[in-house]
Design a protein around this motif. Structure first.
Motif, PDB file in Angstrom:
ATOM      1  N   ARG A 143      32.020  21.146   8.647  1.00  0.00           N
ATOM      2  CA  ARG A 143      30.582  21.085   8.926  1.00  0.00           C
ATOM      3  C   ARG A 143      30.312  19.932   9.907  1.00  0.00           C
ATOM      4  O   ARG A 143      29.445  20.018  10.737  1.00  0.00           O
ATOM      5  N   TRP A 144      31.059  18.841   9.763  1.00  0.00           N
ATOM      6  CA  TRP A 144      30.956  17.744  10.720  1.00  0.00           C
ATOM      7  C   TRP A 144      32.278  16.976  10.794  1.00  0.00           C
ATOM      8  O   TRP A 144      33.137  17.126   9.925  1.00  0.00           O
ATOM      9  N   TRP A 161      31.593  22.178   1.074  1.00  0.00           N
ATOM     10  CA  TRP A 161      32.005  22.588   2.410  1.00  0.00           C
ATOM     11  C   TRP A 161      32.924  21.534   2.995  1.00  0.00           C
ATOM     12  O   TRP A 161      32.811  20.350   2.693  1.00  0.00           O
ATOM     13  N   PRO A 162      33.873  21.982   3.841  1.00  0.00           N
ATOM     14  CA  PRO A 162      34.866  21.048   4.382  1.00  0.00           C
ATOM     15  C   PRO A 162      34.290  20.165   5.485  1.00  0.00           C
ATOM     16  O   PRO A 162      33.368  20.569   6.216  1.00  0.00           O
ATOM     17  N   ILE A 163      34.833  18.963   5.587  1.00  0.00           N
ATOM     18  CA  ILE A 163      34.507  18.033   6.668  1.00  0.00           C
ATOM     19  C   ILE A 163      35.823  17.461   7.206  1.00  0.00           C
ATOM     20  O   ILE A 163      36.860  17.634   6.573  1.00  0.00           O
ATOM     21  N   LEU A 196      26.326  13.582   3.177  1.00  0.00           N
ATOM     22  CA  LEU A 196      27.129  13.889   1.987  1.00  0.00           C
ATOM     23  C   LEU A 196      26.291  14.570   0.904  1.00  0.00           C
ATOM     24  O   LEU A 196      26.788  15.412   0.159  1.00  0.00           O
ATOM     25  N   GLY A 197      25.023  14.201   0.827  1.00  0.00           N
ATOM     26  CA  GLY A 197      24.125  14.683  -0.242  1.00  0.00           C
ATOM     27  C   GLY A 197      24.176  16.191  -0.465  1.00  0.00           C
ATOM     28  O   GLY A 197      24.263  16.642  -1.619  1.00  0.00           O
ATOM     29  N   PRO A 257      28.178  16.621  14.056  1.00  0.00           N
ATOM     30  CA  PRO A 257      28.091  17.971  13.490  1.00  0.00           C
ATOM     31  C   PRO A 257      28.836  18.972  14.370  1.00  0.00           C
ATOM     32  O   PRO A 257      28.787  18.878  15.611  1.00  0.00           O
ATOM     33  N   SER A 258      29.530  19.918  13.743  1.00  0.00           N
ATOM     34  CA  SER A 258      30.380  20.831  14.516  1.00  0.00           C
ATOM     35  C   SER A 258      29.564  21.846  15.311  1.00  0.00           C
ATOM     36  O   SER A 258      30.109  22.504  16.196  1.00  0.00           O
TER      37      SER A 258
END
Ligand SMILES: Cc1cc2nc3c(=O)[nH]c(=O)nc-3n(C[C@H](O)[C@H](O)[C@H](O)COP(=O)(O)OP(=O)(O)OC[C@H]3O[C@@H](n4cnc5c(N)ncnc54)[C@H](O)[C@@H]3O)c2cc1C
Length: 381
Positions: free
Chosen positions: A164-165, A119-121, A111-112, A187-188
């Motif tokens: 991103r993940w 960015w989307p998750i 998350l940091g 992670p994607s």
């Protein structure tokens, strides 16, 4: 002691979200509805204003709001466009498992970086053959050496094309039933993650929803969220936190539909008078306003309980179910009040009706919300 007044800080937050919805979301909502384009620029602007990641603490890139404050934001963004809101809010949903059970190291790592940029998750629980029946999922994570190997397929995953993940729910021990479920951050860009095509949906077309395949994906053991067997309880706690926001966004949609219907009914003349003066129309608008207020109070109650550290499973189900049913009914009645014009894409209310439908389906259908209520009412008396 009950006080329905918002503090001056809450009023400012609400105003910021309202202005963003009015000046940034509304002007482009029909473009995203028509094209299905993901609203990345809008998401970045909302993130800069602290309107994304509302449940995520500031040190992990969110705005660190309380649940009631987050619901105020969700109502305003939902008033702007629930398709855009869904695209933005999934970051809360996907991050919550880490907030519930993740280690400090995991929160910092996954998350940091969102402190620096948006960015989307994504949150990946549903599968082609198991949605309501979460225990029926078939994705498995086998222990291989020090790592896990993930095999399975997810369906209807919002933000999947941009994520991103993914937070992924899988069985680590099928024999143990729901106590054998575990959650992973995947992670994607790992080998074996295959994201499908964007689904063509009826409404909320700004949000990007896809299937995702995990084909022998090697996931480091450091990506297990909490411990093995904790997946089910993490997912259920996540829904308790996210459902009041769904209710809040549904209140926003219903409010938008009511305002359009009220304005139209004040101007449109039939049989020599504005149509709101015909009781059949006036009563519909009165019911809209009454139900919207009732829905908002249920949302605030569910969110407030979470803020107080109280259990809110029953109230979260009430708020999600009632508010989304209200949104659907109000949007349908708004179309009715617009008459033939309501059926036209030139007017705003048909989109609201299409957008409202999925809110009765995702994050647990409203049948499942009623099942939760029955369980809570009978087993937890
Ligand atoms: C646009 C969109 C976005 C979504 N985003 C996500 C996401 O980001 N992540 C994710 O994991 N999932 C997501 N979902 C999935 C969503 O949560 C599921 O579609 C939902 O939970 C229902 O599951 P299902 O579609 O498999 O329907 P089913 O479970 O097959 O249900 C079919 C019907 O049967 C009813 N039903 C089932 N069991 C019972 C019962 N016991 N009693 C009464 N009625 C019952 C249901 O209410 C429903 O009406 C999304 C879905 C959509 C459409």
């Amino acid at each position: 002691m009950v006080d329905f007044r918002l503090s001056s800080e809450q009023e400012m937050l609400q105003q910021t979200a309202r202005e963003f919805a009015e000046k940034e979301i509304r002007p482009v909502a029909s473009h995203h509805d028509r094209t299905g384009e993901y609203p990345l620029e809008l998401a970045r602007k909302a993130w800069e204003l602290g309107l994304v990641g509302t449940h995520i603490p500031e040190e992990y890139g969110g705005s660190g709001l309380g649940y009631l404050d987050a619901a105020l934001v969700a109502e305003e963004l939902g008033w702007g466009c629930t398709g855009v809101w869904t695209a933005l809010t999934v970051n809360n949903l996907a991050a919550t498992p880490l907030l519930v059970a993740g280690s400090e190291e995991q929160k910092r790592r996954f998350l940091g970086p969102m402190k620096e940029e948006f960015w989307p998750i994504s949150y990946a629980v549903t599968e082609p053959s198991a949605g309501s029946d979460v225990r029926g999922i078939q994705t498995v994570a086998r222990r291989v050496g020090g790592d896990y190997v993930l095999q399975g397929e997810k369906m209807w995953i919002t933000n999947a094309g941009k994520a991103r993940w993914f937070f992924v729910l899988a069985y680590t021990d099928v024999e143990k039933g729901y106590k054998g479920m575990s959650g992973f951050i995947v992670p994607s860009d790992l080998d074996g993650v295959e994201v499908g095509k964007k689904e063509e949906t009826m409404g909320q077309r700004a949000s990007d929803t896809r299937g995702v395949r995990f084909e022998e994906v090697r996931v480091p053991k450091e990506n297990l969220v909490g411990s093995e067997g904790e997946g089910w309880s993490i997912v259920m706690e996540t829904f308790d936190r996210s459902r009041p926001d769904i209710g809040a966004a549904a209140v926003g949609l219903a409010r938008a539909a009511m305002e359009y219907a009220r304005d139209y009914a004040g101007e449109r003349v039939a049989f020599g008078r504005p149509i709101y003066q015909h009781q059949g129309v006036g009563f519909m608008i009165a019911d809209m306003a009454k139900d919207i207020d009732a829905a908002r109070l249920l949302v605030w109650q569910a969110a407030w309980r979470k803020d107080q550290g109280m259990r809110n499973t029953l109230q979260a189900a009430y708020s999600k179910c009632f508010a989304t049913d209200v949104a659907m009914r109000v949007a349908m009645d708004a179309v009715q009040i617009f008459g033939g014009y309501g059926f036209s894409k030139e007017y705003p209310v048909e989109k609201l009706m299409r957008d409202a439908k999925v809110m009765q389906i995702y994050e647990g259908t409203n049948q499942i919300q009623r099942m939760i209520m029955v369980r809570e009412l009978f087993q937890r008396r």
